[in-house]
Design a protein around this motif. Structure first.
Motif, PDB file in Angstrom:
ATOM      1  N   GLY B 187       0.847  -1.202   0.000  1.00  0.00           N
ATOM      2  CA  GLY B 187       0.000   0.000   0.000  1.00  0.00           C
ATOM      3  C   GLY B 187       0.872   1.237   0.000  1.00  0.00           C
ATOM      4  O   GLY B 187       2.025   1.209   0.445  1.00  0.00           O
ATOM      5  N   ALA B 188       0.326   2.328  -0.528  1.00  0.00           N
ATOM      6  CA  ALA B 188       1.093   3.582  -0.534  1.00  0.00           C
ATOM      7  C   ALA B 188       0.150   4.770  -0.384  1.00  0.00           C
ATOM      8  O   ALA B 188      -1.005   4.709  -0.802  1.00  0.00           O
ATOM      9  CB  ALA B 188       1.889   3.723  -1.832  1.00  0.00           C
ATOM     10  N   GLY B 189       0.662   5.816   0.249  1.00  0.00           N
ATOM     11  CA  GLY B 189      -0.104   7.054   0.389  1.00  0.00           C
ATOM     12  C   GLY B 189       0.763   8.216  -0.067  1.00  0.00           C
ATOM     13  O   GLY B 189       1.986   8.176   0.077  1.00  0.00           O
ATOM     14  N   ARG B 190       0.142   9.240  -0.647  1.00  0.00           N
ATOM     15  CA  ARG B 190       0.936  10.365  -1.131  1.00  0.00           C
ATOM     16  C   ARG B 190       0.194  11.678  -0.934  1.00  0.00           C
ATOM     17  O   ARG B 190      -1.028  11.714  -0.845  1.00  0.00           O
ATOM     18  CB  ARG B 190       1.296  10.172  -2.609  1.00  0.00           C
ATOM     19  CG  ARG B 190       0.088  10.049  -3.520  1.00  0.00           C
ATOM     20  CD  ARG B 190       0.519   9.706  -4.936  1.00  0.00           C
ATOM     21  NE  ARG B 190      -0.601   9.723  -5.859  1.00  0.00           N
ATOM     22  CZ  ARG B 190      -1.331   8.659  -6.164  1.00  0.00           C
ATOM     23  NH1 ARG B 190      -1.086   7.492  -5.605  1.00  0.00           N
ATOM     24  NH2 ARG B 190      -2.331   8.764  -7.029  1.00  0.00           N
ATOM     25  N   ILE B 191       0.958  12.727  -0.865  1.00  0.00           N
ATOM     26  CA  ILE B 191       0.373  14.056  -0.709  1.00  0.00           C
ATOM     27  C   ILE B 191       1.263  15.043  -1.441  1.00  0.00           C
ATOM     28  O   ILE B 191       2.493  14.908  -1.454  1.00  0.00           O
ATOM     29  CB  ILE B 191       0.231  14.406   0.795  1.00  0.00           C
ATOM     30  CG1 ILE B 191      -0.451  15.764   0.981  1.00  0.00           C
ATOM     31  CG2 ILE B 191       1.578  14.376   1.528  1.00  0.00           C
ATOM     32  CD1 ILE B 191      -1.007  15.962   2.383  1.00  0.00           C
ATOM     33  N   SER B 192       0.657  16.022  -2.094  1.00  0.00           N
ATOM     34  CA  SER B 192       1.487  17.075  -2.678  1.00  0.00           C
ATOM     35  C   SER B 192       0.806  18.420  -2.487  1.00  0.00           C
ATOM     36  O   SER B 192      -0.419  18.529  -2.492  1.00  0.00           O
ATOM     37  CB  SER B 192       1.796  16.799  -4.138  1.00  0.00           C
ATOM     38  OG  SER B 192       0.771  17.249  -4.968  1.00  0.00           O
ATOM     39  N   MET B 193       1.631  19.425  -2.291  1.00  0.00           N
ATOM     40  CA  MET B 193       1.143  20.766  -2.005  1.00  0.00           C
ATOM     41  C   MET B 193       1.881  21.728  -2.911  1.00  0.00           C
ATOM     42  O   MET B 193       3.090  21.627  -3.099  1.00  0.00           O
ATOM     43  CB  MET B 193       1.432  21.076  -0.540  1.00  0.00           C
ATOM     44  CG  MET B 193       0.822  22.341   0.016  1.00  0.00           C
ATOM     45  SD  MET B 193       1.775  23.820  -0.297  1.00  0.00           S
ATOM     46  CE  MET B 193       3.273  23.519   0.589  1.00  0.00           C
ATOM     47  N   TYR B 204       4.794   7.501   0.645  1.00  0.00           N
ATOM     48  CA  TYR B 204       5.306   6.439   1.508  1.00  0.00           C
ATOM     49  C   TYR B 204       4.663   5.130   1.090  1.00  0.00           C
ATOM     50  O   TYR B 204       3.455   5.083   0.804  1.00  0.00           O
ATOM     51  CB  TYR B 204       4.979   6.748   2.974  1.00  0.00           C
ATOM     52  CG  TYR B 204       5.299   5.592   3.893  1.00  0.00           C
ATOM     53  CD1 TYR B 204       6.616   5.342   4.284  1.00  0.00           C
ATOM     54  CD2 TYR B 204       4.297   4.732   4.332  1.00  0.00           C
ATOM     55  CE1 TYR B 204       6.925   4.264   5.093  1.00  0.00           C
ATOM     56  CE2 TYR B 204       4.601   3.654   5.148  1.00  0.00           C
ATOM     57  CZ  TYR B 204       5.911   3.413   5.521  1.00  0.00           C
ATOM     58  OH  TYR B 204       6.222   2.334   6.303  1.00  0.00           O
ATOM     59  N   ALA B 205       5.448   4.071   1.027  1.00  0.00           N
ATOM     60  CA  ALA B 205       4.906   2.772   0.642  1.00  0.00           C
ATOM     61  C   ALA B 205       5.330   1.699   1.629  1.00  0.00           C
ATOM     62  O   ALA B 205       6.420   1.765   2.220  1.00  0.00           O
ATOM     63  CB  ALA B 205       5.384   2.394  -0.753  1.00  0.00           C
ATOM     64  N   TYR B 206       4.464   0.721   1.810  1.00  0.00           N
ATOM     65  CA  TYR B 206       4.738  -0.397   2.709  1.00  0.00           C
ATOM     66  C   TYR B 206       4.347  -1.689   2.006  1.00  0.00           C
ATOM     67  O   TYR B 206       3.318  -1.765   1.344  1.00  0.00           O
ATOM     68  CB  TYR B 206       3.920  -0.231   3.998  1.00  0.00           C
ATOM     69  CG  TYR B 206       4.098  -1.374   4.965  1.00  0.00           C
ATOM     70  CD1 TYR B 206       5.202  -1.401   5.817  1.00  0.00           C
ATOM     71  CD2 TYR B 206       3.182  -2.416   5.014  1.00  0.00           C
ATOM     72  CE1 TYR B 206       5.389  -2.457   6.688  1.00  0.00           C
ATOM     73  CE2 TYR B 206       3.369  -3.483   5.878  1.00  0.00           C
ATOM     74  CZ  TYR B 206       4.468  -3.493   6.712  1.00  0.00           C
ATOM     75  OH  TYR B 206       4.668  -4.551   7.571  1.00  0.00           O
ATOM     76  N   LYS B 207       5.183  -2.699   2.157  1.00  0.00           N
ATOM     77  CA  LYS B 207       4.912  -3.983   1.518  1.00  0.00           C
ATOM     78  C   LYS B 207       5.064  -5.078   2.559  1.00  0.00           C
ATOM     79  O   LYS B 207       6.020  -5.040   3.343  1.00  0.00           O
ATOM     80  CB  LYS B 207       5.901  -4.204   0.366  1.00  0.00           C
ATOM     81  CG  LYS B 207       5.679  -5.475  -0.428  1.00  0.00           C
ATOM     82  CD  LYS B 207       6.570  -5.487  -1.664  1.00  0.00           C
ATOM     83  CE  LYS B 207       8.025  -5.517  -1.301  1.00  0.00           C
ATOM     84  NZ  LYS B 207       8.619  -6.863  -1.285  1.00  0.00           N
ATOM     85  N   ILE B 208       4.142  -6.024   2.587  1.00  0.00           N
ATOM     86  CA  ILE B 208       4.267  -7.103   3.579  1.00  0.00           C
ATOM     87  C   ILE B 208       5.371  -8.075   3.143  1.00  0.00           C
ATOM     88  O   ILE B 208       5.951  -7.933   2.068  1.00  0.00           O
ATOM     89  CB  ILE B 208       2.927  -7.858   3.803  1.00  0.00           C
ATOM     90  CG1 ILE B 208       2.510  -8.644   2.551  1.00  0.00           C
ATOM     91  CG2 ILE B 208       1.830  -6.895   4.254  1.00  0.00           C
ATOM     92  CD1 ILE B 208       1.512  -9.732   2.837  1.00  0.00           C
ATOM     93  N   ASN B 209       5.631  -9.071   3.970  1.00  0.00           N
ATOM     94  CA  ASN B 209       6.746  -9.979   3.667  1.00  0.00           C
ATOM     95  C   ASN B 209       6.583 -10.610   2.289  1.00  0.00           C
ATOM     96  O   ASN B 209       5.496 -11.014   1.891  1.00  0.00           O
ATOM     97  CB  ASN B 209       6.886 -11.037   4.763  1.00  0.00           C
ATOM     98  CG  ASN B 209       5.710 -11.982   4.787  1.00  0.00           C
ATOM     99  OD1 ASN B 209       5.676 -12.947   4.031  1.00  0.00           O
ATOM    100  ND2 ASN B 209       4.732 -11.693   5.627  1.00  0.00           N
TER     101      ASN B 209
END
Lengths: 178, 514
Positions: B187-193, B204-209
């Motif tokens: 999963g990943a989340g992003r923000i831009s301003m 930011y991204a996160y991946k399980i094993n």
């Protein structure tokens, strides 16, 4: 083997002659999403210049001939606009690695173009662009009427000549209004 | 299409090619009518040109799609390319010149339920040369432009865009020993301003094993963070970027090798150089762990100022660095029952090993109506063992300088020359480059390009890599004929840039677009 090479050269020349005649037919821009330099989604169907010609230039921050082309045009752009009303739209094909450089780069050069990002090449593919720089000229109706690959110093003259010829055509056969 | 006729060249390690003549070719057809569009690409590798993955054997139509698009709804059936955010959990793309293509074949839907909100969903299998992967990819992405959606924010100077994505792959576990995860989610989340010349963006991204060939079959989870801040106004630009990658290799087949079947894209935070010697040691992101930063400045000295001279001067300064992340190995030797998590790593803890460092300054200046000039100086630190993934290779410290001059003979006839020099005591030691190009706009060019490894310690290896190229362009039809030894990489000659594989012999290339 040498015969094969010769055969291929002949074949390719034939092919390119065929292409020259094929590309005379007008084509509209495909509908693809690109992004503005501030990250908004923008559909290429909405490119407009109030019925005046548009130049679309595919480039990248790592492509030196592209930068040379846009720099050469920059020197004459104000004159071109005054004379023909043309608008130049740049499409950067920089990917996630270098796309953050595009806005500072364009501003750093002081260019006055309308700029978009095509980070994953969707517009590039839809327009069959293989090697940057690749420029297109659109007439006032949004039809692609001319295109060119590559830049060597001096070829900007051919580009503006293509834009000028559109204006001459318009005088000869005015666009019908309903 | 490209065709090459090969010669045996044991000096540069070019192997003998029994077929003698190899060719790659492709043709794209795109068709659009009303709300429907369709496209195919025929590809043929007879046999693949050297430098290409040999698994590209034969011909076929690996790319074909049908698309229905009514603005708010966009449906694709067939092959497609897609990118979520900056691509750190999903990006499918192609680079024909290098034979890279990880397109997904399946279904994709894009939908805009309310203004400013874009939702994407897709399912399919990735292209694996002339077949598809065993693993299945399912993914969704949401991007929300707050200013477009909320009328109260419409006129704001500050603009916000947020997004989130999820990717899951499924691959059966056929391993007789290990109990491998069949479904791997990321999963990943992003923000831009954006506000008055300022842009800040983070993802930011996160991946399980996800034990795989890339990470040595460890069961650790993965993370990635990208952050970018830039400021720009007319004549000035500045960028600061940071990234951290920890165990983020992500492929639809856990055993895949080379460039195949990658689901995500981990962008390198380094400049993409085009002078051949500056690009001699290019960096590639290390999926198993790296921390990097980049700083860059653009400035335009106005015409009439001290440094600007008559026509103005452009200056670009860039610094980038990548190094290892801190890793504390977990010892599982005494405990065979334990799941091998590999290592632990503090989130913003730097490791000791430098992978890559590049400081460079470029000056572009028009000297007179006739003369143009471009100057580059670069300092490079390149950890060859890590970047190229081979043990006991030297680390290269190099100084590189390049001078490019352009001279307008007439408004259409131009001469361009590049003189480059790379100084180093490591690897193959020093190099020099000379390029001469003569062009008659807009159709013709002829160029001679020599890379000379004059400093090589082994005198037999002091080789000239000479290439001569003649090209003709008419509108979008381009034919070039070249002869000589060529190195792999981005090759900008005759007014275009393209990615080319290494070769020795005759090369003919024809490109047409209509």
């Amino acid at each position: 083997m040498k015969k094969n090479i010769l055969l291929m050269v002949l074949l390719s020349i034939l092919l390119s002659v065929f292409n020259l005649s094929a590309q005379e037919q007008a084509r509209m821009l495909p509908s693809v999403n690109v992004k503005t330099l501030t990250g908004e989604i923008f559909n290429t169907e909405n490119f407009s210049n109030d019925g005046k010609p548009i130049i679309i230039d595919f480039w990248a921050t790592w492509c030196k001939p592209c930068i040379e082309e846009l720099t050469a045009i920059h020197e004459e752009y104000a004159d071109w606009q005054k004379e023909t009303g043309v608008k130049l739209i740049t499409i950067s094909i920089d990917d996630a690695r270098t796309m953050n450089r595009v806005a500072p780069f364009v501003n750093g050069k002081g260019w006055n173009y309308e700029n978009y990002l095509d980070a994953n090449g969707d517009f590039k593919r839809a327009m069959n662009v293989n090697m940057p720089p690749h420029t297109f000229v659109l007439n006032g109706k949004g039809e692609i009427v001319w295109q060119h690959v590559g830049f060597t110093e001096g070829s900007q003259e051919e580009l503006i000549a293509a834009v000028r010829s559109l204006l001459e055509k318009n005088i000869a056969e005015p666009v019908k209004t309903n | 299409m490209d065709a090459q006729y090969y010669f045996k060249d044991s000096l540069i390690g070019a192997p003998e090619v029994p077929q003698k003549l190899l060719s790659n070719g492709f043709a794209n057809f795109e068709y659009e009518k009303g709300n429907f569009s369709a496209g195919i690409r025929y590809e043929s590798y007879l046999d693949p040109i050297l430098g290409y993955d040999t698994r590209y054997q034969g011909s076929g139509i690996p790319y074909r799609y049908l698309r229905y698009n009514i603005g708010d709804l966009d449906v694709t059936a067939g092959t497609f390319y897609e990118q979520f955010g900056s691509g750190i959990i999903l990006r499918t793309y192609e680079e024909r010149g290098l034979g890279y293509d990880n397109a997904i074949e399946g279904f994709r839907v894009k939908y805009v339920p309310i203004r400013g909100l874009t939702v994407k969903g897709l399912i399919g299998r990735q292209r694996n040369f002339f077949s598809t992967s065993e693993g299945l990819v399912r993914a969704a992405d949401v991007e929300w432009n707050l200013n477009e959606s909320c009328d109260s924010m419409a006129g704001n100077k500050t603009q916000w865009i947020i997004g989130g994505s999820f990717v899951s792959k499924f691959q059966k576990d056929d391993d007789p020993v290990f109990n491998l995860p069949e479904n791997v989610g990321a999963g990943a989340g992003r923000i831009s301003m954006n506000s008055e010349g300022w842009t800040a963006s983070a993802e930011y991204a996160y991946k399980i094993n996800d034990p795989s060939g890339t990470n040595g079959y460890i069961f650790k989870d993965g993370q990635a963070l990208l952050f970018n801040l830039s400021y720009t106004k007319k004549g000035f630009g500045a960028i600061f970027g940071v990234k951290r990658i920890d165990n983020m290799g992500f492929r639809s087949d856990r055993d895949a090798t080379g460039n195949s079947l990658m689901i995500n894209y981990l962008p390198a935070l380094t400049k993409n150089h085009t002078y051949s010697l500056a690009a001699l040691y290019p960096y590639a992101s290390q999926p198993n762990g790296e921390i990097g930063l980049q700083l860059e400045l653009f400035y335009n000295f106005k015409p009439g100022s001290t440094f600007g001279g008559e026509y103005g001067t452009d200056v670009n300064i860039n610094y980038s660095r990548a190094q290892s992340i801190e890793k504390t190995l977990i010892d599982t030797v005494g405990n065979p029952e334990a799941i091998d998590l590999g290592y632990t790593s503090g989130f913003l803890m730097f490791g000791k090993e430098v992978y890559f460092e590049d400081f460079n300054i470029e000056i572009t200046k028009k000297l007179s109506k006739k003369w143009r000039m471009h100057l580059l100086y670069m300092y490079l630190h390149y950890n060859k063992s890590v970047v190229e993934g081979r043990a006991s290779e030297p680390t290269v410290y190099a100084h590189i300088a390049a001078l490019e001059l352009g001279y307008k003979v007439t408004s259409k006839k131009n001469i361009r020359t590049e003189i480059q020099h790379l100084y180093t005591k490591h690897d193959k030691q020093s190099w020099a480059v000379l390029l001469l190009e003569y062009s008659i706009a807009p159709n013709w060019f002829i160029a001679g390009f020599d890379q000379y490894n004059y400093g090589n310690d082994i005198s037999a290896q002091r080789i000239h890599y000479f290439t001569g190229t003649l090209g003709y362009t008419r509108k979008t039809n381009r034919i070039t004929i070249g002869y000589g030894r060529q190195r792999a990489g981005i090759f900008c000659v005759g007014g275009v840039c393209r990615n080319v594989p290494a070769s020795n012999g005759f090369l003919m290339s024809i490109t047409s677009s209509f």
